[in-house]
Design a protein around this motif. Structure first.
Motif, PDB file in Angstrom:
ATOM      1  N   ARG A  62       0.973  -1.236  -0.079  1.00 12.22           N
ATOM      2  CA  ARG A  62      -0.049  -0.126   0.093  1.00 12.22           C
ATOM      3  C   ARG A  62       0.853   1.322  -0.033  1.00 12.22           C
ATOM      4  NH1 ARG A  62      -5.403   0.642  -0.931  1.00 12.22           N
ATOM      5  NH2 ARG A  62      -5.026   2.934  -1.393  1.00 12.22           N
ATOM      6  N   ASP A  65       2.309   1.820  -3.372  1.00  5.46           N
ATOM      7  CA  ASP A  65       1.249   2.410  -4.326  1.00  5.46           C
ATOM      8  C   ASP A  65       1.494   3.503  -5.000  1.00  5.46           C
ATOM      9  OD1 ASP A  65      -0.179   0.090  -4.867  1.00  5.46           O
ATOM     10  OD2 ASP A  65      -1.870   0.657  -3.511  1.00  5.46           O
ATOM     11  N   PRO A  69       2.106   1.781  -8.495  1.00  7.15           N
ATOM     12  CA  PRO A  69       0.915   1.198  -8.404  1.00  7.15           C
ATOM     13  C   PRO A  69       0.667  -0.290  -8.869  1.00  7.15           C
ATOM     14  CG  PRO A  69       0.712   2.986 -10.039  1.00  7.15           C
ATOM     15  CD  PRO A  69       2.020   2.564  -9.710  1.00  7.15           C
ATOM     16  N   ALA A  70      -0.582  -0.794  -8.323  1.00  5.36           N
ATOM     17  CA  ALA A  70      -0.527  -2.286  -8.472  1.00  5.36           C
ATOM     18  C   ALA A  70      -0.320  -2.787  -9.697  1.00  5.36           C
ATOM     19  CB  ALA A  70      -1.943  -2.561  -7.830  1.00  5.36           C
ATOM     20  N   ARG A  71      -1.102  -1.980 -10.771  1.00  3.52           N
ATOM     21  CA  ARG A  71      -0.861  -2.350 -12.129  1.00  3.52           C
ATOM     22  C   ARG A  71       0.311  -2.314 -12.573  1.00  3.52           C
ATOM     23  NH1 ARG A  71      -5.458  -1.471 -15.339  1.00  3.52           N
ATOM     24  NH2 ARG A  71      -4.151  -2.637 -16.723  1.00  3.52           N
TER      25      ARG A  71
ATOM     26  N   THR B  10     -11.237 -12.351  -6.351  1.00  5.53           N
ATOM     27  CA  THR B  10     -12.099 -11.259  -6.877  1.00  5.53           C
ATOM     28  C   THR B  10     -13.329 -11.662  -7.166  1.00  5.53           C
ATOM     29  OG1 THR B  10     -10.029 -10.256  -7.730  1.00  5.53           O
ATOM     30  CG2 THR B  10     -11.898  -9.277  -8.233  1.00  5.53           C
ATOM     31  N   ALA B  48      -7.157  -5.201   0.321  1.00  4.80           N
ATOM     32  CA  ALA B  48      -6.541  -4.801  -0.789  1.00  4.80           C
ATOM     33  C   ALA B  48      -7.471  -5.188  -2.117  1.00  4.80           C
ATOM     34  CB  ALA B  48      -5.281  -5.614  -1.013  1.00  4.80           C
ATOM     35  N   ALA B  49      -8.213  -6.098  -1.889  1.00  3.57           N
ATOM     36  CA  ALA B  49      -9.067  -6.401  -3.159  1.00  3.57           C
ATOM     37  C   ALA B  49     -10.104  -5.454  -3.180  1.00  3.57           C
ATOM     38  CB  ALA B  49      -9.602  -7.937  -2.857  1.00  3.57           C
ATOM     39  N   ASP B  51     -10.279  -2.336  -1.935  1.00  7.08           N
ATOM     40  CA  ASP B  51      -9.461  -0.990  -2.341  1.00  7.08           C
ATOM     41  C   ASP B  51      -9.491  -0.854  -3.843  1.00  7.08           C
ATOM     42  OD1 ASP B  51      -9.428   0.051   0.157  1.00  7.08           O
ATOM     43  OD2 ASP B  51      -7.227  -0.400   0.465  1.00  7.08           O
ATOM     44  N   ARG B  52      -8.854  -2.151  -4.348  1.00  4.85           N
ATOM     45  CA  ARG B  52      -8.893  -2.235  -5.818  1.00  4.85           C
ATOM     46  C   ARG B  52     -10.076  -2.016  -6.478  1.00  4.85           C
ATOM     47  NH1 ARG B  52      -6.157  -6.711  -6.200  1.00  4.85           N
ATOM     48  NH2 ARG B  52      -8.026  -7.882  -7.036  1.00  4.85           N
ATOM     49  N   GLN B  55     -11.874   1.423  -6.363  1.00  8.65           N
ATOM     50  CA  GLN B  55     -10.985   2.178  -7.327  1.00  8.65           C
ATOM     51  C   GLN B  55     -11.531   1.750  -8.738  1.00  8.65           C
ATOM     52  OE1 GLN B  55      -6.835   1.539  -7.396  1.00  8.65           O
ATOM     53  NE2 GLN B  55      -6.525   3.655  -7.838  1.00  8.65           N
ATOM     54  N   GLN B  56     -11.964   0.680  -9.221  1.00  5.44           N
ATOM     55  CA  GLN B  56     -12.273   0.383 -10.333  1.00  5.44           C
ATOM     56  C   GLN B  56     -13.779   0.566 -10.606  1.00  5.44           C
ATOM     57  OE1 GLN B  56     -11.315  -3.683 -10.740  1.00  5.44           O
ATOM     58  NE2 GLN B  56      -9.182  -3.370 -11.250  1.00  5.44           N
TER      59      GLN B  56
END
Lengths: 755, 114
Positions: A62, A65, A69-71, B10, B48-49, B51-52, B55-56
């Protein structure tokens, strides 16, 4: 009083400190609530280690990030994972799975790799198979096992004496950091198994191709560290880093931020490998380089900051000043001089050359490749920005174009000459002014010709193509200009001479002189390139000019091949024996004039002492002693013993005697190089015995050859162990060994016709 | 992400949110139930999932409440999230049907060999 429940909550909250503060403010209470719910359901009042580790890792990620970032991490992970798999396969094929090769011809100076060293590579391949088959969890845990195996090897290395057969520290540190990078995300998240497989295939093609070019699959035994010293040598990795960072720049310019950030992060283990390899080769040089690099970064950052500050405060920098400083030829000039000087430092770690003019002017040419690269790229850039001069409607006169181009690129020429002169001065200052002879000016003249052709080539590129094509082409072409010869080494002197790459090698020893024919080749080719530019400019029809240029270059090469005898020979030639200065009554000791001037008396005294000692020990040696290099001279000669590999000026008496003993051995042996481990061992034994008989210390000889491997492949790390294994013992025995070696090689020599 | 399939955790987080809003712990138990015990999400991984996914734009917060002094934050599927889940299910279904149709073409097993 604290209760178990309160303790549990406190432990969770403490672990959540791994997360950034902002995230904790928003989420900590909700996460702690969930953690306590889970603990209640599992009837626990203590946290689980796996749970805390998971929180720490997630918190750390985190924090990464905002930077990565994660990607982008997924991109980094797939690149690291795929490259690691490709490297593992290469190393396993070259160094571990080729034990058959070891059975055939084990070179005596390289011992077997310890099979334990193969563990990280093998595990990595297993992880790769699992990942591509879709077993992500198993793949992940196998990668954790890779980390553990590297850590185990570190422990083994620190606790054992025989470290040579284990992977080097550099390799271990690199594999560890690469594995960490592979684990910072799931490699399969970005473009899936197909992405991993295709990057791995590409990387394997590069590594295995490099290993193949360097002879890694020739059936000989190659230690694992060989891969790191050849294919992944600091210079190769450095060049790859430059290309990777250029790609990062291009991706960023195309606004592909995720890919750019991911690739940039993926270069980190390689940057570590580059620095560590460089550090291992030359600790002081690498620290100086790092400091210079840091300094340049700080200067560049300050310049940008100052620029921004001036603009913010409404202070305008005079336009012509700004334009002058920001011109590529100007701002690259100090960097070019620095790299030329410090490149020589790297290539020649001692910063000295022999006090021999030819050696001094040759070594000073080490900076030529970087000058050629800068000249080509800068000129391609400037020339392509002058497209209006090439406009077909109103073409400017060729002279106007050349004058304008010269105004823009002259600082690069000035910096290149300054770099050469500074390097030359530093070399002379460190090694002393040669006391005899004069420099061969053909070497700097040929260097200048090569440099001028680089300007002409860059101008041509820029004249005929857009900047976006001209500059990358210039970069790639200059890269190939020095990558090809260095990949082929000295095995292809024709190529070295045509490109001028052989100039720094044109003389590095008293026994060599620059080969005039070989130095004419780059001059001829350079003239053809410059003439091509002139044709393109004056004919004003690019196509005609290019065609004429192609004909010209081909003609130059053909004519050169016929007329210039040096094209296919090494850039250096043996020096005329007539130059030797001989003195001494009964024994003639013949040295090169520079050697004679600087060190003659000491060398003669040392050789005299050695001969006296040898005759006391019952060994008669030839009366004539000649300085020579083992490259050109057939040393099998009963009447002369040669002083080969004589160390530079000021070498100790012991070292001179050791060199004399080596020369004596060469003159009584007719086998060029030992063919088997047993031959090599016997040769070393004879050399050791001979060194004893002439009264030279054997320590220097052994220090040069350790770690040593006996014919049955056991590694000897201490000098005592080597002495014991050689089993020479007394002077009498030494004499017997030398006599038997003499008669043995005489028997081998006999069927060979005399040279 | 469009060109790669959804990862299992997910998928189960989205599936667990399909019927109604849920808080963290409920998501963990639901994902475990839906996957018949295969997916056991760790709390760090779950958030974490989330959060992601937030964000999406596939998941959004849906209120908080305090129970026994513990904060429970609820999450729910957005319309985008529901359609992403629907797409994924359709993809899996199509795969399953393809496989089934091939299985139907398989000749019936022969009588046991003597």
């Amino acid at each position: 009083m604290s209760t178990p429940a309160a303790d549990l909550e406190a432990a969770y909250r403490a672990t959540l400190r791994w997360y950034p503060r902002g995230w904790r403010v928003d989420n900590e209470d909700a996460v702690v609530g969930t953690l306590l719910d889970v603990a209640d359901a599992e009837q626990r009042t203590r946290p689980q280690a796996a749970e805390l580790l998971n929180l720490a890792v997630c918190g750390l990620l985190r924090r990464i990030d905002p930077v990565l970032p994660a990607r982008a991490r997924e991109v980094t992970s797939v690149i690291a994972f795929a490259c690691g798999a490709a490297l593992s396969l290469t190393v396993l094929l070259v160094s571990y799975l080729g034990p058959l090769a070891r059975q055939l011809v084990p070179p005596w100076w390289v011992g077997p790799s310890d099979p334990a060293g193969a563990l990280p590579y093998a595990l990595w391949l297993i992880a790769f198979v699992f990942a591509v088959a879709g077993h992500r969890r198993t793949a992940r845990w196998t990668m954790v096992a890779v980390l553990a195996s590297v850590a185990a090897l570190v422990v083994v290395r620190t606790t054992t004496q025989a470290t040579y057969s284990l992977p080097s520290w550099v390799a271990l540190a690199f594999m560890f950091s690469l594995a960490v990078m592979a684990l910072i995300a799931s490699p399969l998240a970005w473009r899936g198994a197909r992405g991993v497989a295709s990057i791995a295939a590409l990387a394997f093609a590069v590594f295995a191709g490099g290993a193949a070019v360097a002879g890694g699959f020739s059936g000989r035994y190659h230690h694992e560290r060989w891969v790191f010293e050849t294919v992944l040598s600091p210079s190769n990795v450095g060049i790859a880093l430059v290309f990777a960072l250029a790609t990062v720049g291009i991706l960023a310019a195309l606004r592909l931020r995720v890919a750019a950030a991911g690739l940039a992060a993926a270069t980190l283990p390689w940057a570590l490998l580059w620095f560590a390899g460089y550090f291992a080769e030359d600790a002081a040089g690498s620290l100086v380089s790092a400091a210079v690099l840091a300094g340049l970064t700080i200067v560049a950052a300050s310049a940008v900051a100052l620029w921004a500050w001036l603009r913010r405060n409404g202070i305008a920098v005079p336009r012509h000043l700004a334009r002058m400083v920001s011109a590529p030829a100007v701002w690259t000039a100090p960097i070019l001089i620095a790299i030329m000087v410090w490149g020589t430092r790297t290539a020649n770690a001692t910063w000295t050359a022999l006090p021999y003019w030819n050696a001094v002017v040759s070594v000073a040419c080490y900076g030529l490749p970087i000058a050629v690269l800068t000249a080509t790229v800068v000129t391609a850039w400037e020339s392509s920005r002058m497209r209006r001069y090439a406009s077909t409607d109103h073409p400017a006169p060729a002279t106007a174009y050349l004058a304008q181009l010269a105004r823009r690129v002259w600082p690069t020429l000035a910096a290149s000459i300054a770099g050469y002169v500074v390097t030359l001065t530093l070399l002379i200052q460190n090694s002393g002014v040669p006391q005899a002879g004069a420099p061969n000016l053909l070497v700097p003249a040929a260097s200048l010709a090569v440099l001028l052709s680089a300007f002409a080539f860059g101008a041509l590129l820029g004249r005929l193509s857009h900047t976006a094509i001209a500059v990358p082409t210039a970069l790639v072409a200059s890269y190939f200009w020095f990558a090809f010869p260095s990949a082929q080494g000295s095995s292809n002197p024709a190529w070295l001479n045509l490109t001028g790459f052989g100039l720094p090698q044109s003389s590095f020893d008293f026994s060599f002189v620059p080969a005039t024919g070989a130095l004419l080749a780059p001059i001829l080719i350079s003239a053809a390139v410059v003439a091509t530019l002139a044709l393109v400019l004056f004919l004003r029809r690019a196509v005609v000019g290019y065609a004429a240029g192609a004909v010209l270059v081909t003609a130059a090469m053909l004519v050169g091949n016929v007329l210039v005898a040096g094209i296919g020979q090494a850039p250096y030639a043996p020096r005329s024996v007539a130059e030797l200065v001989c003195s001494g009554d009964a024994t003639a000791v013949c040295l090169w004039p520079e050697q004679d001037a600087a060190d003659g008396a000491r060398i003669r005294d040392a050789v005299g002492e050695a001969r006296l000692q040898a005759s006391k020990n019952g060994l008669t040696l030839p009366d004539r002693v000649e300085a020579s290099s083992s490259v050109f001279t057939a040393h099998w000669n009963a009447d002369v013993s040669y002083l080969t590999s004589l160390p530079g000026t000021g070498a100790s008496t012991q070292l001179i005697k050791t060199a004399y003993a080596t020369g004596v051995l060469e003159s009584m042996s007719c086998v060029d190089a030992p063919q088997t481990a047993d031959d090599a061992w016997q040769a070393l034994r004879a050399q050791y015995a001979l060194t004893m008989l002439v009264g030279a210390g054997t320590t220097a000889l052994l220090q040069n050859s350790t770690p040593l491997f006996t014919p049955n492949n056991s590694e000897l790390t201490s000098l005592t162990a080597v002495r014991q294994a050689l089993d020479v013992g007394s002077i009498d025995n030494a004499r017997r060994i030398v006599r038997s070696w003499r008669s043995e090689t005489k028997r081998l020599c006999d069927p060979r016709p005399a040279v | 992400m469009a060109d790669s399939e959804m990862r299992e955790p997910t998928f189960f987080v989205l599936a667990a949110l399909a019927d109604r809003r849920k808080h963290g712990y409920a998501l963990i138990t639901d994902a475990e139930q839906l996957s018949e015990g295969r997916v056991h999400l760790k709390v760090g991984t779950l958030y974490a999932a989330l959060d992601r996914l937030k964000q999406q734009g596939l998941v959004t917060g849906a209120g908080e409440e305090v129970v026994d002094g513990r904060l429970r934050r609820y999450y729910e599927l957005t319309d985008d999230g529901a359609s992403a889940l629907r797409d994924e299910v359709a993809r899996m279904q199509a795969n399953a049907e393809q496989a089934l149709s091939r299985l139907r073409l398989r000749p019936a097993p022969m009588a046991a060999h003597a």
